[in-house]
Enzyme design. Structure first.
Site, PDB file in Angstrom:
ATOM      1  N   HIS A 402       0.843  -1.195   0.000  1.00  0.00           N
ATOM      2  CA  HIS A 402       0.000   0.000   0.000  1.00  0.00           C
ATOM      3  C   HIS A 402       0.877   1.243   0.000  1.00  0.00           C
ATOM      4  O   HIS A 402       1.970   1.255   0.590  1.00  0.00           O
ATOM      5  CB  HIS A 402      -0.904   0.014   1.243  1.00  0.00           C
ATOM      6  N   CYS A 451      -0.003   2.302  -5.302  1.00  0.00           N
ATOM      7  CA  CYS A 451      -0.912   3.342  -5.766  1.00  0.00           C
ATOM      8  C   CYS A 451      -0.341   4.724  -5.475  1.00  0.00           C
ATOM      9  O   CYS A 451       0.467   4.904  -4.561  1.00  0.00           O
ATOM     10  CB  CYS A 451      -2.269   3.207  -5.091  1.00  0.00           C
TER      11      CYS A 451
END
Length: 830
Positions: A402, A451
């Site tokens: 993440h 991301c």
């Protein structure tokens, strides 16, 4: 001829005939044999032979011509035991027959001649001194020929010339007994080729006196390079080309007959002697093709005519050859976070990190791959890597997990990050880059598979001032304010980024060219077309490539020191055999799937004939380690979660996967249990157990679990607008010059970054076995495409490239000369 050693000599240097006789005595003796000797030695703190090691010695009887005594002496020799100390232990043992093997002879050589390298015109002196009960006589030989008038302990040649170079030995006679000294090599350097370097006495240590010179050759000519150093003992040599050791090129003079263009490059020699080491200058070797120049339709001239007619010269030809760029070292850190505590779990990182680890090893990177790190563990891991960085190093960081991006700064999210997380809970990539720049690294590559959506919970604006350097490359798995994807699959598959990156990573191209091609390949992938695109940011002004060779710089010794420490932290425990009271024996083995993931396997070596069932399993692991009881001691690697090493592990074992070794605070101690049944006992099970201590394996030796230092250079940089600061870390102080980071590339990162969406989606894709036209890859079919995050988990064990000590130049020659010499002595005596 006596072979008895001096008291100060290591027992690892015992001559084979003497060692064989000694082992025969100790092997056949009962209460005064090798086992009793081992018990005596185990009480000597200098050698510390353990009970388990004595059991390993005992297993040698199972091998053809195996010797427990030889194994015991080997262990003692590895720990520095001398012949005198062995004699003392044998006296304690009371084995007079064994002592007789080591008894000093009536004739002993107490001073051996030493090899030496010196300049011509200086004085050569070799000394051999022996003692006996009656007078002794000396005779010196050069190879197999007697040296005239050399009947004294000292062989003097004044002045010495190049023709005096060679191998010398001394024979000492006392009545009918005689001894030969060790061989001594004499290397005489021609003073006429010394290139302005001052000469010092050989007694003053290693001195470089001849430097190699650059060469400009044509194809077919002989390439000759020469270097030289003086000192006692004689120096050893190892030539390097483009930073890579040249196999079997270990003499002062490097000669390559009929050179081709493949031999062009940059050459350098490493010179070593005892504990000293030095490097020559690096020189360029240019090899131009032999060409002919057409002046008219029917007239040609050869290369010899080119200069005269003004077409060009050697300089004209050679200047067209581009310079080769080098790294002083290559280090990579791969981090793959997938098992998040407060956020969706990820899948692809583990596969991606494993694949990239193997590829980077092929490019001579020192690689450390780690899975599932907390914030403090990530900071400490990066802090350790900073120590490996110095001028000219190629550093590569690959992160999968993440992440998010705010105000141009990228943040990597640890597995223990809260929900929601902020910059104080994460690692800022630009902060790491700042520290790398201060080390003057040659290339900084960041591959971020995560991301890049904005984190609405974090309004901090890091104030990170980067230096203007031309050595930075960022490869983002997706564009700014976009998500990265991982593919949904029932098995294990790469993320989108690494799926295409691994097909290009070994290309011998500038790193930005490699990434450009990856971007093009990803653009042809229908599943993510218009949804995920690779973004490249670069300030690279040179043709730096991951395939560039390694050529150690001025800080080679410092690099070697840190590399040894890091290599120590990635050593596997040695496999061991365990004997149980029931006369069963099992093998306990180890393998590394990642730098913080250990595989333990057990199998039965032998069992009693009347035992109908026999099985060994491991248990009782420390609580801080990640070991699932339901997946321990399984019959196939896949059952216990071992997917990448299954083909390389031995079969018919029980396997256990131990994760999170970075959390281990003490030595890893566990229990090995043996379960057996006997027909005579109505098949009731009987159990035996042993407690095993394997120390701190792999990454556990670096203690990444420790609290981050308050002055850590990896603290989150001061962010005056941040609403939150990490409760366990203080704002970042000015990073010290002693820290540097080298990181590993390539991992897919999961995107759920700032929790913008409550749903967790995957891209469902499966491959067909035939080739597709788009981009040259296989066809992919997908059912739906939803916003998703991509992640990659990293792991893998690196094999640091250790610096090997260089053998004496004439090591191989001495064996041959020894044979020729002894044959000639036997012939003369007949």
């Amino acid at each position: 001829m006596s072979e008895c050693p001096e008291r100060s000599s290591r027992i690892s240097l015992l001559k084979e005939p003497l060692l064989r006789r000694l082992c025969e005595v100790l092997d056949r003796c009962g209460n005064r044999g090798w086992r009793k000797l081992g018990e005596i030695v185990s009480r000597d703190r200098r050698f510390r032979v353990s009970d388990d090691e004595l059991e390993v010695c005992s297993l040698k009887v199972l091998q053809p011509e195996g010797s427990p005594s030889r194994m015991l002496l080997r262990l003692m020799g590895e720990r520095g035991c001398t012949a005198g100390q062995l004699i003392d232990h044998l006296q304690t043992l009371g084995n007079s027959e064994a002592l007789e093997c080591l008894k000093p002879s009536a004739l002993q050589i107490i001073v051996q001649p030493q090899s030496v390298a010196l300049m011509s015109g200086h004085n050569l002196r070799l000394t051999c001194y022996a003692v006996a009960k009656s007078p002794v006589q000396y005779q010196w030989f050069k190879t197999k020929d007697e040296v005239p008038n050399s009947f004294s302990p000292d062989l003097m040649i004044s002045p010495v010339n190049v023709k005096d170079a060679g191998f010398y030995i001394c024979r000492v006679n006392c009545g009918e007994s005689f001894e030969f000294s060790h061989w001594a090599q004499v290397d005489v350097l021609n003073g006429n080729v010394s290139h302005g370097l001052s000469y010092h006495s050989p007694e003053g240590g290693l001195r470089l006196v001849i430097q190699p010179q650059s060469q400009q050759l044509h194809i077919g000519e002989d390439l000759q390079l020469e270097c030289g150093a003086v000192g006692r003992p004689i120096p050893g040599y190892q030539w390097y080309r483009n930073g890579v050791p040249m196999p079997k090129v270990t003499k002062r003079k490097l000669v390559i007959p009929h050179a081709t263009q493949d031999h062009r490059g940059r050459y350098r020699c490493e010179i070593s002697s005892s504990n000293e080491r030095t490097w020559t200058n690096e020189v360029d070797v240019f090899i131009a093709p032999r060409i002919s120049v057409q002046l008219s339709g029917a007239t040609e001239c050869s290369e010899d005519d080119i200069y005269a007619i003004g077409v060009g010269s050697d300089d004209f030809l050679l200047n067209s050859i581009p310079d080769q760029l080098y790294a002083t070292d290559k280090v990579a850190l791969l981090i793959g976070n997938l098992s998040y505590r407060n956020h969706p779990q990820l899948k692809a990182p583990m596969v991606d990190v494993y694949d990239l680890t193997n590829l980077l090893r092929q490019l001579n990177f020192q690689v450390v791959s780690l899975l599932d790190l907390t914030e403090s563990e990530m900071r400490n891991a990066v802090d350790e890597f900073l120590l490996l960085l110095h001028k000219g190093v190629y550093g590569l960081l690959y992160y999968a997990g993440h992440g998010y991006e705010n105000y141009g700064n990228s943040f990597m999210v640890p597995v223990d990050a809260p929900n929601p997380y902020r910059s104080a809970n994460c690692l800022c990539v630009q902060s790491i880059l700042k520290l790398m720049q201060e080390k003057e690294t040659g290339l900084n590559v960041f591959l971020l598979d995560m991301c890049r959506k904005r984190n609405i919970h974090d309004d901090s604006m890091p104030n990170i001032v980067l230096r203007v350097t031309a050595n930075i490359v960022f490869g983002y798995a997706t564009c700014q304010d976009a998500e990265a994807f991982e593919l949904s699959s029932s098995g294990f598959t790469n993320g989108v980024f690494v799926k295409f990156l691994k097909k290009r990573l070994l290309d011998d191209e500038k790193i930005t060219v490699v990434l450009d091609r990856v971007a093009e390949d990803m653009g042809h992938f229908n599943a993510t077309k218009g949804k995920q695109a690779l973004e490249i940011r670069s300030s690279l002004s040179e043709r730096r490539a991951l395939t560039d060779p390694i050529l150690p710089g001025n800080s080679a010794e410092l690099t070697h020191t840190y590399s040894r420490r890091w290599a120590k932290a990635h050593e596997l425990p040695e496999s061991m055999c365990l004997n149980f009271d029931c006369d069963a024996q099992i093998k306990l083995g180890f393998a590394a799937e990642f730098s913080n993931v250990l595989v333990i396997y057990t199998y039965i070596v032998k069992k009693p004939e009347d035992m109908t069932f026999c099985q060994a399993h491991v248990t009782d692991f420390p609580q801080e380690l990640d070991v699932d009881p339901k997946e321990m001691n399984r019959e196939t690697p896949e059952e216990t979660g071992i997917y990448f090493l299954s083909s390389s592990l031995p079969q018919h074992c029980l396997y256990t996967r131990v994760s999170s070794l970075q959390k281990l605070k003490e030595d890893l101690v566990f229990t090995v249990c043996l379960q057996g049944t006997f027909a005579s006992m109505d098949d009731d099970s009987v159990y035996w157990s042993k407690s095993i201590d394997i120390g701190k394996p792999l990454i556990a030796r670096l203690d990444l679990h420790r609290a981050v230092r308050r002055n850590s250079c990896l603290q989150t940089c001061q962010m005056p607008h941040s609403p939150s600061h990490s409760p366990c870390h203080s704002p970042c102080h000015s990073p010290g010059p002693e820290h540097r980071l080298h990181l590993h590339h390539g991992s897919h990162q999961a995107v759920d970054h700032n929790r913008l969406s409550p749903q967790h989606h995957y891209l469902d894709v499966y491959e067909t076995p035939h080739q597709g036209a788009a981009g040259g890859w296989g066809d992919y079919h997908y059912d739906n495409l939803n916003p998703a995050y991509t992640t990659t988990s990293a792991g893998g064990l690196s094999s640091p490239m250790g610096r090997v000590s260089i053998p004496i130049e004439a090591t191989d020659d001495i064996a041959e000369i020894q044979t020729v010499f002894m044959n000639s002595m036997q012939f003369n005596q007949q």
